[in-house]
Each structure stands twice: as C-alpha cells, then as structure tokens.
Design a protein around this motif. Structure first.
Motif, short mmCIF file in Angstrom:
data_model
loop_
_atom_site.label_atom_id
_atom_site.label_comp_id
_atom_site.label_asym_id
_atom_site.label_seq_id
_atom_site.Cartn_x
_atom_site.Cartn_y
_atom_site.Cartn_z
N GLY A 1 0.81 -1.21 0.00
CA GLY A 1 0.00 0.00 0.00
C GLY A 1 0.84 1.26 0.00
N LEU A 2 0.53 2.18 0.90
CA LEU A 2 1.27 3.45 0.97
C LEU A 2 2.70 3.25 1.42
N PHE A 3 3.00 2.10 2.02
CA PHE A 3 4.32 1.87 2.60
C PHE A 3 5.26 1.09 1.69
N ALA A 4 4.85 0.81 0.48
CA ALA A 4 5.71 0.07 -0.44
C ALA A 4 7.02 0.83 -0.67
N TYR A 5 8.11 0.11 -0.61
CA TYR A 5 9.46 0.62 -0.88
C TYR A 5 9.96 1.62 0.17
N LEU A 6 9.32 1.67 1.33
CA LEU A 6 9.80 2.55 2.41
C LEU A 6 10.68 1.77 3.38
N PRO A 7 11.57 2.49 4.10
CA PRO A 7 12.46 1.81 5.05
C PRO A 7 11.68 1.04 6.11
N GLN A 8 12.29 -0.03 6.58
CA GLN A 8 11.70 -0.86 7.63
C GLN A 8 12.74 -1.08 8.73
N PRO A 9 12.56 -0.54 9.94
CA PRO A 9 11.41 0.27 10.37
C PRO A 9 11.49 1.70 9.84
N LEU A 10 10.42 2.46 10.09
CA LEU A 10 10.30 3.82 9.59
C LEU A 10 10.19 4.78 10.76
N ARG A 11 10.98 5.85 10.73
CA ARG A 11 10.91 6.87 11.80
C ARG A 11 9.82 7.88 11.45
N VAL A 12 8.91 8.14 12.39
CA VAL A 12 7.81 9.07 12.13
C VAL A 12 7.68 10.04 13.30
N PRO B 1 2.78 12.90 8.14
CA PRO B 1 3.68 12.72 6.99
C PRO B 1 4.31 14.01 6.52
N GLU B 2 3.70 15.15 6.85
CA GLU B 2 4.25 16.45 6.42
C GLU B 2 5.39 16.93 7.30
N SER B 3 5.63 16.26 8.43
CA SER B 3 6.67 16.70 9.37
C SER B 3 8.07 16.34 8.87
N VAL B 4 9.02 17.23 9.13
CA VAL B 4 10.42 16.93 8.78
C VAL B 4 10.92 15.77 9.62
N GLY B 5 10.24 15.47 10.73
CA GLY B 5 10.64 14.35 11.58
C GLY B 5 10.17 13.01 11.08
N THR B 6 9.37 12.99 10.02
CA THR B 6 8.90 11.73 9.44
C THR B 6 9.77 11.37 8.25
N GLU B 7 10.41 10.23 8.34
CA GLU B 7 11.27 9.74 7.27
C GLU B 7 10.42 9.37 6.05
N LYS B 8 10.79 9.91 4.89
CA LYS B 8 10.09 9.63 3.63
C LYS B 8 8.63 10.06 3.68
N GLY B 9 8.34 11.11 4.44
CA GLY B 9 6.96 11.58 4.54
C GLY B 9 6.41 12.03 3.20
N GLU B 10 7.25 12.69 2.41
CA GLU B 10 6.82 13.13 1.08
C GLU B 10 6.44 11.95 0.22
N ARG B 11 7.20 10.86 0.35
CA ARG B 11 6.91 9.65 -0.43
C ARG B 11 5.56 9.05 -0.01
N LEU B 12 5.25 9.09 1.28
CA LEU B 12 3.96 8.59 1.76
C LEU B 12 2.80 9.38 1.14
N LEU B 13 2.92 10.71 1.16
CA LEU B 13 1.88 11.54 0.56
C LEU B 13 1.78 11.28 -0.94
N ALA B 14 2.93 11.14 -1.60
CA ALA B 14 2.93 10.87 -3.04
C ALA B 14 2.28 9.52 -3.34
N ALA B 15 2.51 8.54 -2.46
CA ALA B 15 1.90 7.22 -2.65
C ALA B 15 0.38 7.30 -2.56
N PHE B 16 -0.13 8.11 -1.62
CA PHE B 16 -1.58 8.29 -1.53
C PHE B 16 -2.10 8.95 -2.80
N LEU B 17 -1.41 9.97 -3.27
CA LEU B 17 -1.86 10.66 -4.49
C LEU B 17 -1.84 9.73 -5.69
#
Length: 206
Positions: free
Chosen positions: A113-124, A170-186
């Motif tokens: 889903g939205l988490f495809a190809y994201l680091p595991q674990p993910l810092r948020v 996901p918009e926070s600078v403290g969330t790793e790959k947050g932009e990618r999460l939003l892009a995945a939803f879009l």
C-alpha cells in the motif's frame, strides 16, 4: 484538486504546503462549516482530513463526509483524521497511555500500500494522545503499521474503499520519507479515479 478538511489545527498549512510541493492544487474547508454539498461543489479528486484537537465526536461533519464519500473519493486521514475514519465505520478509539505530542516513534509496517518501498522500520513524528486498538478496529479497517515500542496502530486502510489513515504526520520533517507517503496516496487516488472514469471494461465478443 485535493480538498483539505481543516480541523482547526496549526499543522494544516504545513500539510497544504507539502501537497503543493508535490504539484497539487489545494482547497481548504473549515471542518465545522463543512457540509456534503460544499464538498461536492469542490469536486475533489481526493480528500485529506487534517489532524486537530478533540475527539471524532467533536467533528460530526467530518464523520459524515467519510461515510458519504469514502466509496467514491479517495480519503486520507492524518492523526485525528485516522480516528475520524474509524468512527465513520464503527468505533475503535482507545485512550493512549503514552502521550506523543511532538515525539518521534519507530514504526514497523507491512510494506504494501502506501508503505511500499519505504524503510523498515520507519521513523515518524507523532502528535497525539489517543490511538486505535487493533482488537477494536471496525471490521472493514485493517492495520498496516504499528509503533515498535507499544504496538499502537499507526496506519489503517479500508478493505474495499480508497480510504487510508496515518496516526503520525507525513508532512513533518521528523517523518522519514513523509513526502513519499503523501505521493503514494496521491498515486493511489489517481489510479482509483482513472479506473472509475474508465468504467467497467467490455469483453470483446460478449
């Protein structure tokens, strides 16, 4: 156009800015003034429910928006928005014992889903004091991510509708790959809308 439902939250402009960076046109609607007819007039390609204060019961308009449009318009709920999604389809909210306002968390996810190809674990980055209990999730919602320290549900998705929730920002600078999460939803929203526009495919010869 993406319709951002604002639950009187200071992070809404940050979320709007993150979506603008991704090239989206944004409309913002005050949640307390939101009606189904106003949402229809925006004719959004997707709806995002912002974070905010209080509990889902304080935002009945947003609950109705999810119930009315969840099957037809892709929806993403952030923090409070995830709790609103759960309330729209049943219940599922439980008071969290560890307050996470402005605190990071490490999240393990199911990679799809939205988490495809994201680091595991993910810092948020989190900002909540209530969360969802997986054992009390509505039947149609499935957990896609959990916090590693206490197993809090950190992401959900509907089993049939294009509806997703994130307990973190996901918009926070403290969330790793947050932009990618939003892009995945879009991307999910675009694919859903294209399929809906195409309609059922006719099988040649039938």
């Amino acid at each position: 156009m993406i319709l951002l439902i604002d639950h009187e939250d200071s992070f809404t402009q940050n979320l709007s800015g993150a979506l603008a960076v991704l090239g989206e046109d944004i409309g913002i609607l005050d949640a307390k003034a939101a009606t189904l007819s106003k949402v229809e007039r925006f004719d959004p390609s997707a709806i995002i429910l912002s974070s905010g204060p209080g509990s889902p019961e304080d935002w009945p308009e947003s609950i109705e928006i999810v119930r009315e449009f969840g099957a037809e318009i892709p929806i993403l709920g952030v923090s409070l928005g995830q709790l609103i999604i759960a309330a729209a389809y049943g219940e599922g909210k439980s008071r969290h014992t560890q307050i996470r306002h402005g605190k990071p968390a490490m999240v393990r996810h199911k990679r799809g889903g939205l988490f495809a190809y994201l680091p595991q674990p993910l810092r948020v980055m989190c900002c909540h004091s209530a969360a969802l209990d997986e054992g009390a999730l509505p039947e149609v919602l499935h957990a896609d991510a959990y916090s590693m320290d206490d197993n809090t549900v950190m992401a959900v998705r509907h089993d049939r509708h294009p509806v997703y929730g994130l307990m973190f920002h996901p918009e926070s600078v403290g969330t790793e790959k947050g932009e990618r999460l939003l892009a995945a939803f879009l991307e999910e929203a675009k694919a859903f809308n294209e399929q809906k526009t195409a309609g059922p495919q006719r099988i040649p010869g039938l």
